[in-house]
Structure formats: structure tokens, C-alpha cells
Write an enzyme that holds these catalytic residues in place. Structure first.
Site, PDB file in Angstrom:
ATOM      1  CG  ASP A   9      -2.030  -0.986   1.167  1.00  0.00           C
ATOM      2  OD1 ASP A   9      -2.008  -1.838   0.252  1.00  0.00           O
ATOM      3  OD2 ASP A   9      -2.925  -0.929   2.021  1.00  0.00           O
ATOM      4  CG  HIS A  31      -4.581   2.653  -0.405  1.00  0.00           C
ATOM      5  ND1 HIS A  31      -5.409   1.871   0.361  1.00  0.00           N
ATOM      6  CD2 HIS A  31      -3.609   3.100   0.446  1.00  0.00           C
ATOM      7  CE1 HIS A  31      -4.966   1.851   1.617  1.00  0.00           C
ATOM      8  NE2 HIS A  31      -3.883   2.601   1.702  1.00  0.00           N
ATOM      9  CG  HIS A  71       2.336  -0.112   4.217  1.00  0.00           C
ATOM     10  ND1 HIS A  71       1.938  -1.091   5.106  1.00  0.00           N
ATOM     11  CD2 HIS A  71       1.296   0.751   4.103  1.00  0.00           C
ATOM     12  CE1 HIS A  71       0.695  -0.825   5.516  1.00  0.00           C
ATOM     13  NE2 HIS A  71       0.288   0.287   4.919  1.00  0.00           N
ATOM     14  CG  HIS A  98      -3.560   6.946   3.071  1.00  0.00           C
ATOM     15  ND1 HIS A  98      -3.694   6.833   4.436  1.00  0.00           N
ATOM     16  CD2 HIS A  98      -3.203   5.703   2.655  1.00  0.00           C
ATOM     17  CE1 HIS A  98      -3.408   5.609   4.828  1.00  0.00           C
ATOM     18  NE2 HIS A  98      -3.112   4.896   3.746  1.00  0.00           N
TER      19      HIS A  98
HETATM   20 ZN   LIG Z   1      -2.639   2.923   3.372  1.00  0.00          ZN
END
Ligand SMILES: [Zn+2]
Length: 303
Positions: A115, A167, A264, A171
Site C-alpha cells: 500500500d 487506495h 507497504h 489516504h
Molecule cells: Zn494505506
């Protein structure tokens, strides 16, 4: 007489060998086991691939002299695995694990996800090289504002055959947003990704795993598959900053069939990745190709 026999045998061999090469090239195109590239998340799996091949050829022959130009060929050559899209086999179940669409499909698999990118080329290249080394595909869930700053990194992920997910743009916690604002957060990313690499994401993960019914609806309208995760590496936790071994242990302790592994774009995760993938494989797990994930079929074993 003998000469005639030899000639006959030679002719048979020639026919057989040309049959053989026809078969192998048909298999390589994989018309029975591929999806149509243009298919959305809801499309049936076994659509014939030939449409795509014909379309690509048409494009290649569009130049003035009817021959494929070098630019055309280069474009075809850099489209990742354009003619080798595998069939749908898995879906994301209610626990956000990867589950087989029908009995008989391997359950012992994991889905790799990263991510919050695209962030930084050097780190990204380490991750892409490691994925290649293990012949693994992953979903890179990207934020719109980062794509805007780093369009070339998005292109790099795509060109290297990895899969892009949505995503949100900023954020932020989409559960706290009004529906029209949440929609913009989702759809602006669809648009910028489509403009940058020529296709929109098929997967969505909300920041912080935080969503509501309205968000599920928006994601569905955009023909994406919604997921959070089922195996968090905790690479985002300050406790595991610069601790690749800790990240590996976190994932291995939670490893289960269909693990949807959240990681991530972070330096210590890039550092952990080779060893992590080696250990996952040593436990007998395979890596799911995200392109084989469909919406959940009505009659799937866990529906
Ligand atoms: Zn995230």
C-alpha cells in the site's frame, strides 16, 4: 521401392513436425485458458483470447504502409503479458481472504499487497526484482496524490507486470466523508491510473481498512473488488521500523490458506521481502496472481 518408402517416411515426419509446431503455438496463445483483456471484474473467465490478439494486430498494422512500425512493436512488446492472462480461479471472501472459486483449486496460497505508493524508484526496483525472482505477482494499492507526483513509477510497476489497485486519492478515512466526497476520492484515482497506464484498477482497499455501505456501493459501481486484509505485516507500526526480521515473523505467525498480506512501500519491507517470500514458499504456499481474482461467484464453496 526403398527410396519411395524413405520419401514417404520423410514426408510423414514433415507433416507430423509441422502439426507439432501448430499445436505448441496454439497452446502458447492459450485461447481456452485466458480472459479477454477488456473484461471487467464481472466478466466470465473463459472468454476467448483471440479477440485481443486480433485487436493488437490491427493496431500494429495501422501505420501507413500496412506494416507494424517500430513504435507499434515496441508498444506491444512492453505491454506486460498481454497475451498471457490467466483464467479466474479465486475470489476475496467475507473475511477478505483469497478463496478458490470451486472445489479442486489449490487453497494453500497467499496474496501479496503493498500500500501507499508509488513512492521511490530505488526501493520500488528492489521490490520488483524480488517479486520477479520468486515469480510472484502483487497488488500495489496506490494513492492518487502520489500517482500525480510519480506517474513514471506507476508506469514502471505496470510495465514490470505487477497489478495496480486503488487506495483513494488522499489516504483519508473514507467512512468519515460524505458520499460525494468519498466517490471523488475513489473515482479520481480510477481516472488518473487509466490516463497513466491505459487501464483502471480492478481492486480497491480503503485507507485504514475503514469503510461503510456507501463506499462499498461506490467501489462496486466502479467494477472493483473491495478488500481490506487478513494478515497484517505491521510494517507500518513504529515498533517494527527498520526491523525486517520482525516483519517476517509477524507474517509467518499469522500465515493461513488465503492470507491477504498487507505490506507497504517501505525500506525495511523491501529488505525483508526476499527472505519472507522464501519462507512462505518453504511452508508450501504459492503466490496468487491477482489477475486470477474475480468477483465472488454465486455458487462458490464459501458463499
Ligand atoms: Zn494505506
Amino acid at each position: 521401392m526403398l527410396n519411395k518408402k524413405i520419401l514417404l517416411i520423410a514426408a510423414c515426419c514433415l507433416i507430423l513436425s509441422s502439426c507439432g509446431s501448430d499445436h505448441s503455438s496454439a497452446k502458447k496463445n492459450g485461447s481456452n485458458s485466458t480472459q479477454n483483456l477488456s473484461s471487467g471484474a464481472n466478466s466470465p473467465a473463459a472468454t476467448n483470447q483471440e479477440d485481443v490478439a486480433v485487436e493488437s494486430n490491427d493496431n500494429a498494422l495501422n501505420s501507413e504502409n500496412g506494416q507494424a512500425s517500430e513504435e507499434d512493436m515496441e508498444q506491444l512488446a512492453t505491454t506486460p503479458d498481454a497475451l498471457e492472462i490467466p483464467e479466474f480461479k479465486y475470489h476475496i471472501n467475507k473475511a477478505y481472504r483469497v478463496a478458490p472459486n470451486e472445489e479442486g483449486i489449490e487453497k494453500k496460497v497467499v496474496l501479496l499487497t503493498f500500500d501507499d505508493g508509488p513512492k521511490e524508484q530505488e526501493m520500488l526496483e528492489v521490490m520488483l526484482d524480488t517479486l520477479d525472482k520468486h515469480e510472484a505477482k502483487a497488488i500495489f494499492f496506490v494513492n492518487g496524490y502520489r500517482v500525480k507526483s510519480n506517474p513514471d513509477l506507476l508506469k514502471l510497476i505496470h510495465k514490470r507486470g505487477q497489478i495496480i489497485g486503488n487506495h483513494s486519492w488522499d489516504h483519508i478515512d473514507l467512512k468519515k466523508e460524505a458520499a460525494d466526497s468519498a466517490r471523488k476520492q475513489v473515482e479520481d484515482v480510477q481516472q488518473i491510473v487509466s490516463e497513466t497506464i491505459g487501464e483502471s484498477p480492478r481492486f480497491f482497499r480503503p485507507p485504514f481498512g475503514s469503510g461503510n455501505d456507501a463506499l462499498h456501493g461506490i467501489v462496486e459501481e466502479n467494477e472493483m473488488i473491495y478488500m481490506t486484509w487478513s494478515n497484517g505485516s505491521l510494517d507500518w507500526d513504529a515498533k517494527f521500523k527498520n526491523k525486517p526480521e520482525g516483519i517476517i515473523n509477524n507474517v509467518m505467525e499469522q500465515l493461513h490458506p488465503g492470507s491477504n498480506i498487507l505490506m507497504h512501500e517501505l525500506p525495511w519491507t523491501a529488505e525483508a521481502l526476499d527472505e519472507l517470500l522464501t519462507r512462505i514458499k518453504a511452508e508450501g504456499y504459492g503466490f496468487v496472481d491477482p489477475r486470477t481474482i474475480s468477483v465472488q461467484p454465486q455458487d462458490s464453496p464459501d458463499s
